[in-house]
Motif scaffolding. Structure first.
Motif, PDB file in Angstrom:
ATOM      1  N   VAL B 306       0.549  -1.060  -0.384  1.00 44.33           N
ATOM      2  CA  VAL B 306       0.159   0.313   0.169  1.00 44.33           C
ATOM      3  C   VAL B 306       0.941   1.145  -0.233  1.00 44.33           C
ATOM      4  O   VAL B 306       0.581   2.304  -0.437  1.00 44.33           O
ATOM      5  CB  VAL B 306      -1.012  -0.067   0.870  1.00 44.33           C
ATOM      6  N   SER B 307       1.920   1.387   0.857  1.00 43.64           N
ATOM      7  CA  SER B 307       2.907   2.180   0.836  1.00 43.64           C
ATOM      8  C   SER B 307       3.679   2.792  -1.087  1.00 43.64           C
ATOM      9  O   SER B 307       3.534   3.959  -1.007  1.00 43.64           O
ATOM     10  CB  SER B 307       3.971   2.393   1.183  1.00 43.64           C
ATOM     11  N   ARG B 308       3.769   1.603  -1.571  1.00 40.82           N
ATOM     12  CA  ARG B 308       4.395   2.135  -2.755  1.00 40.82           C
ATOM     13  C   ARG B 308       3.043   2.285  -3.943  1.00 40.82           C
ATOM     14  O   ARG B 308       3.075   3.040  -4.706  1.00 40.82           O
ATOM     15  CB  ARG B 308       5.253   1.014  -3.289  1.00 40.82           C
ATOM     16  N   LEU B 309       1.714   1.547  -3.732  1.00 36.56           N
ATOM     17  CA  LEU B 309       0.939   1.910  -4.476  1.00 36.56           C
ATOM     18  C   LEU B 309       0.752   3.564  -4.231  1.00 36.56           C
ATOM     19  O   LEU B 309      -0.280   4.468  -5.022  1.00 36.56           O
ATOM     20  CB  LEU B 309      -0.795   1.331  -3.720  1.00 36.56           C
ATOM     21  N   ILE B 310       0.358   4.253  -2.726  1.00 33.18           N
ATOM     22  CA  ILE B 310       0.045   5.731  -2.940  1.00 33.18           C
ATOM     23  C   ILE B 310       1.227   6.509  -3.495  1.00 33.18           C
ATOM     24  O   ILE B 310       0.947   7.031  -4.294  1.00 33.18           O
ATOM     25  CB  ILE B 310       0.765   5.731  -1.345  1.00 33.18           C
ATOM     26  N   LEU B 311       2.396   6.006  -3.677  1.00 34.95           N
ATOM     27  CA  LEU B 311       3.187   6.955  -4.436  1.00 34.95           C
ATOM     28  C   LEU B 311       3.499   7.027  -5.593  1.00 34.95           C
ATOM     29  O   LEU B 311       3.385   7.510  -6.307  1.00 34.95           O
ATOM     30  CB  LEU B 311       5.009   5.875  -3.931  1.00 34.95           C
ATOM     31  N   ILE B 312       3.251   5.423  -6.345  1.00 38.46           N
ATOM     32  CA  ILE B 312       2.647   5.179  -7.303  1.00 38.46           C
ATOM     33  C   ILE B 312       1.408   5.883  -8.074  1.00 38.46           C
ATOM     34  O   ILE B 312       0.995   6.913  -8.857  1.00 38.46           O
ATOM     35  CB  ILE B 312       2.815   3.381  -8.178  1.00 38.46           C
ATOM     36  N   ALA B 313       0.261   5.749  -7.792  1.00 38.46           N
ATOM     37  CA  ALA B 313      -0.706   6.852  -7.859  1.00 38.46           C
ATOM     38  C   ALA B 313      -0.611   8.100  -7.754  1.00 38.46           C
ATOM     39  O   ALA B 313      -1.110   8.850  -8.980  1.00 38.46           O
ATOM     40  CB  ALA B 313      -1.792   6.374  -6.931  1.00 38.46           C
ATOM     41  N   GLY B 314       0.279   8.659  -6.687  1.00 39.70           N
ATOM     42  CA  GLY B 314       0.694   9.863  -7.342  1.00 39.70           C
ATOM     43  C   GLY B 314       1.193  11.124  -8.025  1.00 39.70           C
ATOM     44  O   GLY B 314       1.149  11.458  -8.805  1.00 39.70           O
TER      45      GLY B 314
END
Lengths: 298, 536
Positions: B306-314
């Motif tokens: 989920v941490s990387r999900l946020i970064l990539i989605a951003g």
């Protein structure tokens, strides 16, 4: 008088019977060990890990649990047993204030829940969450530590070590970095258990930890439970498999919309009591409950 | 069980950022794979990225102003717009896209993908009312951007509140509640807009952009407001990352631990409303939901954390918004909203196809690998069983193999002489069904993989092929034995079941089978078949 009260044996304690005896305690006969961490309060409640007094729970006005009185003994493994719809999960959710209580008081270690949250760990049903959620097993276990980590602060290495230790206790350290959807059902259940263990609580409330797990997971969970008991912890476990109750648990709590009986397994886990528990819902109790849901619009 | 370190493929987008020190946290550099942590708190790690983005948007002109001759190439003009205004708009768009992408992740994980849509539609009456109130108080001030946004935010929150209320306290289900609130608020909004149009002194020009969106209408002051709001939402998401993730994953558990889940939920809703409302003017309320959800859904194909999900989605949200605006600037009379959504959708399509976490190509590749492995195992077992069926008749082998009394089983004989016997394609075709492309194709591939060789009489296993064939047949038969002994399945039925399973048997399952069937792991004897073999 309902049938189940009329033909109760000496070991059948209904809530009615109990009230008339004037006792609120189902403590086993041997002396109760003192609380591991005595809590100084002026309360006259016993310092039992969990003390439920006259609790009624209703969903949308429909009562699903009536007038439950129960004191959990120290350092014992308690099986919560009853048919489907008996209110087993509801009992656990209601004492944790996850569903509203219509009436009654609940105390943990002689205190209201909000004061002793960190001493109580909850293992929800496995099916209650989306296992496709993008986290690793270790991250799920770390969630049990979030309260101690505190607001805004990240999960640092120190906490990850703790989470890994908890995973180790359920034999899942090798799977720490696996995404949780890649785990089998039994492994997911062990991750949930590890999350509760990471909290390092004194009372564990587990909702069906044995549901649909493989043999090796069942062995792992049982050995964790026995370890907990050895270190003086208490666990209330919703359990479905009647066969294994005497082997795994010291105490049972028989539930079917009301407390049918509770006490040491050898005393309470009798054919008569089981018949009283599983003999179908009490027709009137269910009927009245339904009426209350409709709100009298008949 | 073999333990394999977590080797999640790093998305290429994120890889590029390693060099900027942005992505240090979960990176697999140097530290043990099981425990990774970072000395810098996560929210702070985003700061370099924000600075970089701001620099990229604002600096090119500064950097190029001196050196660039008057007649720059039009392409460069296009990529590095000269006007300060344009660049300000781009910066606002970037921040907007990023914050919407990040907040959208939590919406997606909380299964509330359509909340943004509700906020967008229910913002309309708020915009109209704010305009009306201002116009009545002092005519001509109605188009104050902050006031309109405040109105939009409030009525958006009321819309979400209505959905929650209806779901909670009536018998109406969520989807119906969404439909009702959405259309009701939109209807009210349109009605109020009509009223505004008919006002004698009303100048509603520009309000329509909230429906379809236009990034060009932004002025630097508006952008400043948008940028601040977006930066605040981003900071809040970074700060509350752990709490929001817990809320999305297991609300009951969060509540049992004493987290104020209702307040957290409200805060999350307010964040959604905020990023939706500040984005309204640039994409319009019809498309704003895409900005929230498309980056999150796309990012899900690239990572399992989920941490990387946020970064990539951003990143996806920010970059696709900027490209959308540039695109709409390059093509006359093309609104920004559709462009942003279209570029976002292009990223989504690419992710859907090529994402390493369940993308179409990745799935196809895995299917193909399984198909090839299955065909290979089938071939090896077919050859083995043909040899096994012939073992008795091969006089030379029997003579070699000692006296009648302790004569080895056909299975053992076959294992012994596997690499010496040739089988023909006709034998193989008789032994079992093959993929539609025919046994020849399987054989050709096996030859390239050096597990069979061709000789005068047909096809023969190599030494490696023989060893693998023995292993495959043993696994197959262990599984058959298990089915018969422990699952009460008739011996005549087990072949097909085992056929499907044997290709996915992992070493730990084999070990468990060996334990159950009292076979030692070092005992590599192949048990006899439980059913008639095809060639015998």
């Amino acid at each position: 008088m309902p049938q189940w009260v009329a033909d109760r044996g000496t070991t059948l304690w209904s809530h009615h019977a109990m009230k008339s005896f004037g006792t609120r305690s189902f403590m086993p006969s041997p002396p109760v060990p003192p609380a591991p961490q005595p809590v100084a309060t002026g309360a006259e409640h016993p310092q039992a890990p969990l003390s439920i007094h006259d609790m009624t729970v209703a969903y949308h006005r429909r009562p699903v649990l009536w007038d439950v009185d129960y004191d959990a003994p120290f350092g014992k493994l308690v099986a919560v047993v009853g048919p489907n719809g008996a209110g087993k999960s509801t009992l656990i959710k209601a004492v944790l204030e996850l569903v509203p209580r219509a009436s009654g008081q609940v105390h943990f270690f002689g205190q209201p829940y909000r004061k002793v949250r960190e001493r109580v760990a909850y293992v929800p049903q496995r099916s209650s969450v989306d296992w496709d959620f993008p986290v690793s097993a270790l991250q799920v276990v770390a969630m049990g530590l979030y309260r101690r980590i505190g607001w805004f602060l990240p999960v640092t290495k120190k906490w990850k070590v703790k989470a890994l230790e908890a995973l180790e206790r359920v034999g899942m350290a090798d799977y720490a970095q696996r995404q949780i959807s890649q785990l089998s059902g039994g492994q997911q259940q062990r991750v949930f258990l590890a999350r509760a263990l990471a909290q390092d609580a004194d009372l564990y409330l587990m909702d069906e930890p044995f549901a649909g797990v493989d043999a090796s997971t069942e062995r792992a969970i049982v050995s964790v439970l026995w370890d907990l008991r050895k270190s003086g912890k208490t666990a209330l476990v919703v359990h479905h498999d009647l066969q294994t109750v005497p082997e795994y648990f010291d105490h049972v709590l028989l539930l079917n919309m009301r407390l049918v009986a509770a006490g040491p397994t050898s005393d309470v886990f009798t054919p008569d009591n089981l018949r009283a528990t599983y003999g179908g819902q009490l027709a009137l109790l269910a009927q009245v409950g339904h009426k209350m849901k409709l709100g009298g619009e008949t | 069980m073999e333990t394999k370190p977590d080797t999640e493929p790093q998305p290429s987008l994120a890889c590029g950022l390693f060099s900027f020190g942005v992505l240090s946290p979960d990176g697999a550099f140097g530290q043990s794979p099981s425990l990774r942590s970072s000395p810098i708190p996560r929210p702070l790690q985003r700061i370099p990225f924000l600075l970089l983005a701001a620099w990229l948007t604002l600096a090119p002109e500064v950097a190029l102003a001196e050196s660039a001759p008057a007649g720059r190439s039009s392409l460069l003009d296009w990529i590095l717009p000269q006007q300060f205004n344009t660049r300000v708009v781009l910066l606002g768009t970037l921040l907007l896209g990023m914050s919407a992408g990040v907040v959208g992740v939590f919406m997606l994980l909380r299964r509330r993908s359509l909340v943004g849509d509700v906020v967008g539609h229910s913002a309309l009456p708020g915009i109209a009312l704010a305009f009306l109130v201002l116009e009545i108080r002092s005519p001509g001030t109605g188009r104050s951007f902050p006031a309109l946004l405040t109105g939009a935010f409030l009525s958006g929150m009321i819309g979400v509140g209505c959905v929650t209320f209806i779901r909670r306290w009536t018998r109406i289900k969520e989807d119906a509640a969404l439909a009702i609130v959405l259309s009701l608020f939109f209807g009210i909004g349109i009605a109020l807009f009509t009223v505004i149009q008919n006002l004698p002194r009303g100048n509603a020009a520009g309000l329509g952009q909230f429906i379809f969106g236009t990034a060009a209408a932004l002025v630097p002051a508006d952008v400043l407001l948008i940028a601040i709001a977006a930066a605040l939402s981003l900071a809040l998401c970074g700060l509350m990352f752990k709490e929001f993730a817990l809320l999305c994953f297991d609300e009951d558990f969060a509540r049992s631990q004493g987290w104020p889940t209702v307040a957290l939920d409200l805060l999350l809703m307010a964040l959604v409303a905020a990023v939706t409302v500040i984005g309204l003017q640039s994409v319009g309320l019809l498309l704003v939901v895409a900005r929230l959800i498309v980056p999150a859904v796309s990012a899900r194909f690239w990572t399992n954390r989920v941490s990387r999900l946020i970064l990539i989605a951003g990143i996806i949200g920010g970059v696709s918004s900027v490209f959308g605006v540039i695109l709409s600037g390059a093509i006359p009379r093309l609104a920004a909203g559709p462009c942003i959504v279209l570029t976002g959708s292009a990223v989504f399509l690419a992710s859907l196809l090529f994402g390493p976490q369940g993308g179409v190509v990745e799935r196809w590749w895995r299917d193909r690998q399984l198909r090839l492995r299955t065909a290979r195992h089938d071939l090896l077992r077919a050859i083995y069983e043909i040899v096994e069926a012939r073992a008795e008749s091969l006089g030379r082998i029997v003579e070699d193999s000692g006296s009648i009394s302790n004569r080895p089983t056909p299975a053992a004989l076959a294992a012994l002489h596997l690499a010496e016997v040739s089988v023909s394609e006709a034998d193989l075709n008789a032994a079992r069904t093959w993929p539609a492309s025919g046994v020849r194709k399987v054989l050709d591939r096996a030859q390239r993989e050096r597990i069979v060789v061709r000789d005068a009489a047909g096809w023969r296993l190599t030494t490696e092929g023989a060893a693998e064939a023995t292993r495959v047949v043993r696994n197959h038969r262990l599984w058959e034995q298990y089915l018969v002994a422990h699952a009460d399945i008739a011996p005549s039925h087990v072949d097909r079941d085992a056929d499907l399973i044997e290709h996915v048997l992992e070493p730990d399952v084999i070990a468990e089978l060996e334990r159950l069937l009292a076979q030692r792991p070092d005992d590599h004897d192949v048990p006899p078949s439980l059913h008639a073999l095809p060639g015998s």
